[in-house]
Scaffold this motif. Structure first.
Motif, short mmCIF file in Angstrom:
data_model
loop_
_atom_site.label_atom_id
_atom_site.label_comp_id
_atom_site.label_asym_id
_atom_site.label_seq_id
_atom_site.Cartn_x
_atom_site.Cartn_y
_atom_site.Cartn_z
N GLY A 56 0.80 -1.36 0.14
CA GLY A 56 -0.04 0.18 -0.01
C GLY A 56 0.68 1.20 0.08
O GLY A 56 1.93 1.29 0.68
N PRO A 83 -7.60 3.59 2.80
CA PRO A 83 -7.93 2.41 2.07
C PRO A 83 -9.10 2.83 1.06
O PRO A 83 -9.06 2.17 -0.01
CB PRO A 83 -8.25 1.54 3.04
CG PRO A 83 -7.40 1.80 4.25
CD PRO A 83 -7.51 3.30 4.23
N THR A 87 -8.61 -3.40 5.29
CA THR A 87 -7.39 -4.15 5.29
C THR A 87 -7.87 -5.63 6.03
O THR A 87 -8.20 -5.46 7.19
CB THR A 87 -6.34 -3.52 5.67
OG1 THR A 87 -6.51 -3.18 7.10
CG2 THR A 87 -6.17 -2.22 4.84
N SER A 137 -8.13 3.97 -2.49
CA SER A 137 -7.43 2.91 -3.42
C SER A 137 -7.90 2.91 -4.83
O SER A 137 -9.18 3.12 -5.26
CB SER A 137 -7.36 1.50 -2.94
OG SER A 137 -6.90 1.42 -1.48
N PRO A 166 -3.18 0.24 -4.11
CA PRO A 166 -3.78 0.61 -2.89
C PRO A 166 -3.38 1.58 -2.19
O PRO A 166 -2.17 1.96 -2.09
CB PRO A 166 -3.51 -0.68 -2.04
CG PRO A 166 -2.33 -1.33 -2.54
CD PRO A 166 -2.13 -0.93 -4.05
N TYR A 207 -5.98 -5.86 0.82
CA TYR A 207 -7.01 -4.79 0.71
C TYR A 207 -8.21 -5.60 0.14
O TYR A 207 -8.14 -6.22 -0.95
CB TYR A 207 -6.59 -3.74 -0.05
CG TYR A 207 -5.48 -2.84 0.36
CD1 TYR A 207 -5.91 -1.64 1.03
CD2 TYR A 207 -4.21 -3.15 0.77
CE1 TYR A 207 -4.93 -0.77 1.68
CE2 TYR A 207 -3.55 -2.57 1.28
CZ TYR A 207 -3.63 -1.21 1.85
OH TYR A 207 -2.75 -0.54 2.50
#
Length: 376
Positions: free
Chosen positions: A145, A321, A250, A324, A316, A229
């Motif tokens: 990420g 998150p 996540t 993403s 991601p 993710y």
């Protein structure tokens, strides 16, 4: 349009993977040969021999890198904006290395002085090691990420740092990438060179194959425990490209979810291991075609493993998150993807046919006795 929006997005996700694999399979052995240059060639004649195994083809191979960058820019503009700004210094180092390479090819032969040629040989080695390592580091950071987010106007903001990219997992991925391309370069030298350079490349290639197998396995176990993710709501495969309309979470081991849903996907990483083992076998038996086939399979499968593990995530965000980038919300418009697909269907076969013709014309071993002062 001939295809629905979601289908076009999927096609362009696959085409991006094809372009990245093509770049790694073709320009990858160039980088591997350059990285091996100081180790496999001990005098100027041998160094010219090794350099001339890739001298006629490296420029055409690098076209795949340009095509990949162009595809990201046109088909996945949000991905282009975030990755090329967030990884700016890393990209700059790669570009420096790729710019140094043609300069080294052209200027190395301008003087007969050992010191002059030695400096350009070091530059060629740099141009092979650095991109191979950084590409792997970038992939490692993508799997973990990347710290970025968008504002309400969809302007991207990267909040990480260059040295933050140099974390343990990313460095492991960098070593996998470097070992993978060193193996690929060694198998190329088995086909294109002879004598002492080919023999030394055979030994280094077997070591690189073993390193690829071990580090790829370690990376797989690491990913299985890493936070991946997952989308939990709000994603519309045919909706407008807006990464702010979904919810994500996540979860440890989430990058393996696709393998649980489609067990046949396990064949992809297995081919990565099998290809490296086949390359090692071909090098041991001095069967150049077998070793090169194995290394190509390993390179293609290792890169594809990353793609199928992350699907449908493209990039991601570790800080947000929900921001993403996904296959379904980060692409260009339906019309743009359709026009690009038509152009690709027409032009890509021409590129492939021309590339195949060039390799056929230039096929054959490069021997030290054939190398003269007019060559690199």
């Amino acid at each position: 349009m001939l295809f629905d929006y979601d289908v076009l997005r999927l096609i362009w996700w696959a085409l991006l993977g094809v372009l990245l694999v093509a770049f790694a399979v073709t320009d990858g052995f160039d980088m591997g040969v350059a990285a091996l240059l100081p180790a496999v060639a001990r005098n100027d004649g041998q160094r010219r021999q090794v350099i001339n195994t890739v001298g006629p083809v490296w420029e055409g191979n690098q076209v795949w890198f340009i095509l990949g960058g162009g595809a990201i820019f046109a088909a996945w503009p949000a991905l282009y904006a975030v990755s090329f700004s967030g990884f700016y210094l890393a990209m700059f180092l790669i570009l420096v290395a790729l710019i140094i390479r043609p300069v080294a090819f052209k200027f190395r032969s301008k003087r007969d002085e050992p010191a002059w040629r030695g400096r350009w040989d070091a530059a060629l080695c740099f141009s092979g090691v650095v991109p191979a390592l950084i590409f792997g580091v970038a992939v490692g950071n993508v799997l973990q990420g990347v710290p970025f987010h968008f504002d309400s106007d969809l302007r991207p903001f990267y909040t990480g740092s260059f040295f933050g990219l140099l974390n343990p997992f990313a460095l492991l991925c960098g070593l996998v990438s470097l070992a993978m391309l060193v193996l690929h370069g060694a198998t190329w030298l088995q086909i294109k060179a002879d004598g002492e350079p080919a023999e030394r490349a055979r030994r280094y290639g077997m070591i690189a194959a073993a390193v690829v197998i071990v580090l790829f396995a370690i990376g797989g176990f690491w990913v299985s425990a890493m936070d991946g993710y997952q989308v939990v709501g709000g994603l519309d495969p045919v909706g407008p490209s807006n990464p702010l309309r979904k919810e994500m979470t996540t979860e440890a081991g989430a990058w393996l979810a696709n393998y649980g849903a489609q067990p046949l996907l396990w064949l992809v990483p297995l081919v990565g291991f099998a290809g490296a083992a086949l390359a090692m076998l071909g090098l041991y038996a001095r069967i150049g075609a077998l070793s090169f086939l194995g290394s190509k399979l390993s390179v293609a499968a290792i890169i594809t493993t990353v793609g199928v593990s992350m699907f449908p995530v493209i990039l991601p965000s570790s800080s947000e998150p929900g921001h993403s980038l996904m296959v379904w919300d980060a692409s260009s418009s339906h019309y743009t993807l359709g026009i690009m697909l038509i152009a690709t269907v027409i032009l890509l076969p021409i590129v492939l046919l021309y590339t195949a013709w060039v390799y056929k014309v230039l096929w054959g071993k490069v021997r030290e006795s054939d190398v003269n002062k007019d060559m690199y």
